[in-house]
Write a protein that holds these residues in place. Structure first.
Motif, PDB file in Angstrom:
ATOM      1  N   HIS A  47     -51.674 -30.023 -32.763  1.00 47.15           N
ATOM      2  CA  HIS A  47     -52.122 -29.772 -34.138  1.00 47.15           C
ATOM      3  C   HIS A  47     -51.325 -28.605 -34.760  1.00 47.15           C
ATOM      4  N   VAL A  48     -51.157 -27.526 -34.003  1.00 45.97           N
ATOM      5  CA  VAL A  48     -50.395 -26.376 -34.494  1.00 45.97           C
ATOM      6  C   VAL A  48     -48.941 -26.779 -34.763  1.00 45.97           C
ATOM      7  N   SER A  49     -48.367 -27.566 -33.875  1.00 48.06           N
ATOM      8  CA  SER A  49     -46.982 -28.006 -34.030  1.00 48.06           C
ATOM      9  C   SER A  49     -46.819 -28.866 -35.287  1.00 48.06           C
ATOM     10  N   THR A  50     -47.760 -29.750 -35.520  1.00 46.37           N
ATOM     11  CA  THR A  50     -47.709 -30.609 -36.712  1.00 46.37           C
ATOM     12  C   THR A  50     -47.813 -29.774 -37.991  1.00 46.37           C
ATOM     13  N   ARG A  51     -48.741 -28.821 -37.998  1.00 45.56           N
ATOM     14  CA  ARG A  51     -48.899 -27.953 -39.168  1.00 45.56           C
ATOM     15  C   ARG A  51     -47.644 -27.106 -39.394  1.00 45.56           C
ATOM     16  N   TRP A  52     -47.068 -26.597 -38.291  1.00 44.85           N
ATOM     17  CA  TRP A  52     -45.845 -25.800 -38.403  1.00 44.85           C
ATOM     18  C   TRP A  52     -44.716 -26.621 -39.020  1.00 44.85           C
ATOM     19  N   ASP A  53     -44.555 -27.841 -38.558  1.00 40.50           N
ATOM     20  CA  ASP A  53     -43.490 -28.699 -39.106  1.00 40.50           C
ATOM     21  C   ASP A  53     -43.693 -28.969 -40.597  1.00 40.50           C
ATOM     22  N   LYS A  54     -44.951 -29.176 -41.014  1.00 39.84           N
ATOM     23  CA  LYS A  54     -45.224 -29.409 -42.439  1.00 39.84           C
ATOM     24  C   LYS A  54     -44.888 -28.172 -43.274  1.00 39.84           C
TER      25      LYS A  54
END
Length: 165
Positions: free
Chosen positions: A92-99
């Motif tokens: 979840h953190v990785s997805t938010r970071w990429d966005k």
């Protein structure tokens, strides 16, 4: 005001030399932009625009190289496959970071491109305004009594003589 009073005021105004009709305008020294290709005051400093665009471009490249973290996704997969709840949270953190990273990189690209566009747009605006102002100056010169003495034709509108060799 009565009609007689009106007639008296008109006669009084006609007797005075100061009460002549004139077109008001600025003297040429107060019109530095009229027809002058180098005297315009609408300016976009090319160096400043280029510097801002260049810094945005450099930031975009640094973010592309240094801020993307691909190892986080593999770590999240490994943790999830081993049954740790931390794997889902890390994903979840990785997805938010990429966005968020994508948003910042898009903003950098937009700034860089906008500086190029602004520089070109202001240069075009300057030429457009210059052309219109110089045509107004020519029109204004046609109404100016100072261009020629009384009884002489205005040289602005003088007919061109045909030269035969």
């Amino acid at each position: 005001m009565t009609w007689d009073e009106w007639e008296r005021l008109k006669a009084s105004a006609a007797d005075k030399d100061a009460a002549r009709m004139q077109l008001n305008g600025l003297p040429p020294e107060d019109r530095p932009n009229a027809g002058s290709p180098s005297g315009g005051f609408l300016a976009a400093d090319q160096q400043d625009l280029a510097a801002i665009g260049n810094e945005a471009f450099k930031l975009y490249n640094r973010l592309w190289k240094e801020a993307r973290v691909t190892s986080t996704d593999s770590a999240a997969s490994d943790l999830s496959s081993q049954g740790f709840a931390l794997g889902g949270a890390l994903q979840h953190v990785s997805t938010r970071w990429d966005k968020q990273l994508g948003s910042v990189m898009d903003a950098c690209a937009l700034i860089s491109n906008h500086m190029d566009f602004t520089r070109n747009a202001h240069a075009g605006d300057e030429v457009f305004i210059e052309r219109h102002v110089s045509s107004i100056q020519t029109l204004d010169a046609g109404f100016d009594d100072d261009w020629a003495g009384h009884g002489k034709p205005n040289p602005v509108y003088a007919e061109k003589k045909d030269k035969k060799d």
